[in-house]
Scaffold this motif. Structure first.
Motif, PDB file in Angstrom:
ATOM      1  N   THR A  50       0.844  -1.194   0.000  1.00  0.00           N
ATOM      2  CA  THR A  50       0.000   0.000   0.000  1.00  0.00           C
ATOM      3  C   THR A  50       0.877   1.241   0.000  1.00  0.00           C
ATOM      4  O   THR A  50       1.785   1.373   0.835  1.00  0.00           O
ATOM      5  CB  THR A  50      -0.925   0.038   1.222  1.00  0.00           C
ATOM      6  OG1 THR A  50      -1.847  -1.054   1.133  1.00  0.00           O
ATOM      7  CG2 THR A  50      -1.714   1.340   1.275  1.00  0.00           C
ATOM      8  N   HIS A 139      -3.375   0.109  -3.251  1.00  0.00           N
ATOM      9  CA  HIS A 139      -2.814  -1.215  -3.009  1.00  0.00           C
ATOM     10  C   HIS A 139      -2.377  -1.780  -4.351  1.00  0.00           C
ATOM     11  O   HIS A 139      -3.197  -1.971  -5.259  1.00  0.00           O
ATOM     12  CB  HIS A 139      -3.805  -2.157  -2.344  1.00  0.00           C
ATOM     13  CG  HIS A 139      -3.229  -3.529  -2.139  1.00  0.00           C
ATOM     14  ND1 HIS A 139      -3.721  -4.658  -2.761  1.00  0.00           N
ATOM     15  CD2 HIS A 139      -2.163  -3.940  -1.411  1.00  0.00           C
ATOM     16  CE1 HIS A 139      -3.010  -5.704  -2.409  1.00  0.00           C
ATOM     17  NE2 HIS A 139      -2.052  -5.302  -1.589  1.00  0.00           N
ATOM     18  N   ASP A 163      -2.730  -4.839   2.064  1.00  0.00           N
ATOM     19  CA  ASP A 163      -3.764  -3.869   1.717  1.00  0.00           C
ATOM     20  C   ASP A 163      -4.166  -3.102   2.974  1.00  0.00           C
ATOM     21  O   ASP A 163      -4.933  -3.595   3.809  1.00  0.00           O
ATOM     22  CB  ASP A 163      -4.979  -4.572   1.115  1.00  0.00           C
ATOM     23  CG  ASP A 163      -6.067  -3.590   0.689  1.00  0.00           C
ATOM     24  OD1 ASP A 163      -5.895  -2.373   0.902  1.00  0.00           O
ATOM     25  OD2 ASP A 163      -7.093  -4.044   0.146  1.00  0.00           O
ATOM     26  N   THR A 165      -5.320   0.136   2.596  1.00  0.00           N
ATOM     27  CA  THR A 165      -5.925   1.338   2.012  1.00  0.00           C
ATOM     28  C   THR A 165      -7.011   1.941   2.891  1.00  0.00           C
ATOM     29  O   THR A 165      -7.275   3.142   2.822  1.00  0.00           O
ATOM     30  CB  THR A 165      -6.507   1.025   0.621  1.00  0.00           C
ATOM     31  OG1 THR A 165      -7.409  -0.089   0.722  1.00  0.00           O
ATOM     32  CG2 THR A 165      -5.411   0.692  -0.381  1.00  0.00           C
TER      33      THR A 165
END
Length: 401
Positions: A50, A139, A163, A165
């Motif tokens: 990310t 991501h 991830d 985000t």
């Protein structure tokens, strides 16, 4: 007759009132390039990662969209998730409570961006004020070996595995002072005037400014405009007008970095010092070579003006700053004569729509081939924040209306 009037009135009252459609306008941007070894992340560093990047918009809006770039990738770029939020602090990875929005791409959570392409997200509703800091989180599942980046961000970004985000903060993230894969944010705005894009080199990119301080000369100019018009910084450190080097030449990137931007009505050109400097860095060119460079460089300016005017832009020429004391380029008398000739061409009425005489405001009156010491970072080439303020204050705002 009465029946006809009643029917007409009924039809008129039944006609729907169409909502006002506001134009999309560039609110922030950065020029992309293929980073060199010193600025590229290690191979695989962006896979399953990310990226949270903090950028400052110069105009307000209620609907926004983000432009992700794979301009220099040699294979498709796989984005699996993306978010946009207001930043809680532009020197941290924290986002403001209640501001997180998921980004979609044609209704999907991610996108596969072809090599050489930019990709716009779907619009999201997220009110933001002028000079609001935004956090864009991407991501990245799979990234090309050839990276797309903007090394001279002068802003802190954050990288973390997996991830993240949607995370409110990224305490385990690694800070980096570069932007990757992010080339713009646009807003819908009926209130803003046509924006200003600045095509430049490291002086525009902000070499000499403060990390996370937003005190480049373009930032100061944006604040002078008070959020009424965006200022888009398309500077690249080391950039030249005629030849590729650190990034494509100004001529090669004009379409992508300037003419493709929405809602822009003005172009400021501040480029050429690196063309002058590199000619004589490793040898002593002849006076004839410098005269030839002047002719080719001013010819390129004329090309930029013609192409931009054809798109309806007004083009403003900024004179090249003095750099005689720079030890990297160590320019001599012929280089200074060429700079003076180029600046004389820029000042000639008709070549540009207006002139921004940055040479006049930054030079030392006692030694006009050198930067004023109060404005010099110490390398004789790049202004410091005080110099950037003087540059921005020298821009005649009436020319940008």
């Amino acid at each position: 007759m009465i029946r006809w009037l009643l029917v007409s009135a009924a039809l008129m009252s039944a006609t729907p009132v169409l909502a006002q459609t506001c134009p999309w306008r560039a609110a922030w941007g950065s020029s992309q390039l293929k980073p060199d070894a010193a600025n590229a992340l290690p191979a695989g560093a962006l896979t399953d990662t990310t990226l949270r990047q903090i950028v400052r918009l110069s105009i307000a809006g209620k609907r926004l969209r983000v432009r992700v770039s794979n301009a220099f990738g040699d294979t498709p770029l796989h984005i699996t998730a993306a978010t946009l939020a207001r930043s809680a602090s532009n020197s941290t990875a924290r986002i403001a409570d209640g501001s997180l929005r998921s980004l979609r791409f044609a209704g999907q959570a991610g996108a596969v961006i072809p090599s050489g392409a930019d990709w716009l997200s779907d619009p999201v509703d997220l009110p933001v004020a002028a000079f609001g800091d935004m956090a864009v989180s991407l991501h990245v599942a799979q990234v090309p070996a050839s990276q797309t980046a903007h090394p001279g961000s002068r802003a802190t970004s954050w990288v973390v595995r997996g991830d993240a985000t949607a995370a409110a903060d990224l305490p385990a993230a690694t800070p980096i002072e570069r932007w990757y894969l992010l080339s713009g944010i646009e807003v819908e705005s009926c209130a803003a005037r046509d924006g200003v894009v600045v095509l430049g080199d490291s002086i525009t990119d902000g070499r000499g400014s403060t990390t996370d301080g937003n005190d480049r000369w373009t930032d100061v100019l944006a604040r002078r405009l008070g959020g009424r018009a965006a200022v888009i910084n398309q500077g690249i450190g080391g950039n030249r007008v005629l030849l590729d080097g650190l990034g494509p030449s100004a001529m090669a990137r004009l379409d992508r970095d300037v003419l493709a931007l929405p809602g822009v009505g003005h172009l400021i050109v501040l480029e050429g010092v690196n063309d002058l400097g590199t000619l004589g860095r490793d040898r002593q060119p002849s006076a004839a070579e410098y005269r030839d460079l002047v002719a080719r460089l001013t010819g390129a300016y004329a090309q930029i003006v013609a192409r931009a005017r054809a798109r309806g832009l007004k083009v403003h020429g900024a004179t090249i700053l003095p750099f005689a004391s720079n030890e990297y380029y160590h320019p001599g008398a012929d280089a200074e004569a060429a700079r003076q000739a180029i600046n004389a061409w820029i000042r000639t009425p008709g070549h540009f729509d207006s002139v921004i005489d940055l040479d006049r405001v930054t030079r030392d009156p006692k030694r006009p081939d050198r930067l004023l010491p109060a404005y010099d970072t110490g390398d004789g080439l790049h202004p410091n924040p005080a110099g950037f303020r003087a540059m921005a204050e020298a821009v005649p705002l009436e020319a940008l209306r």
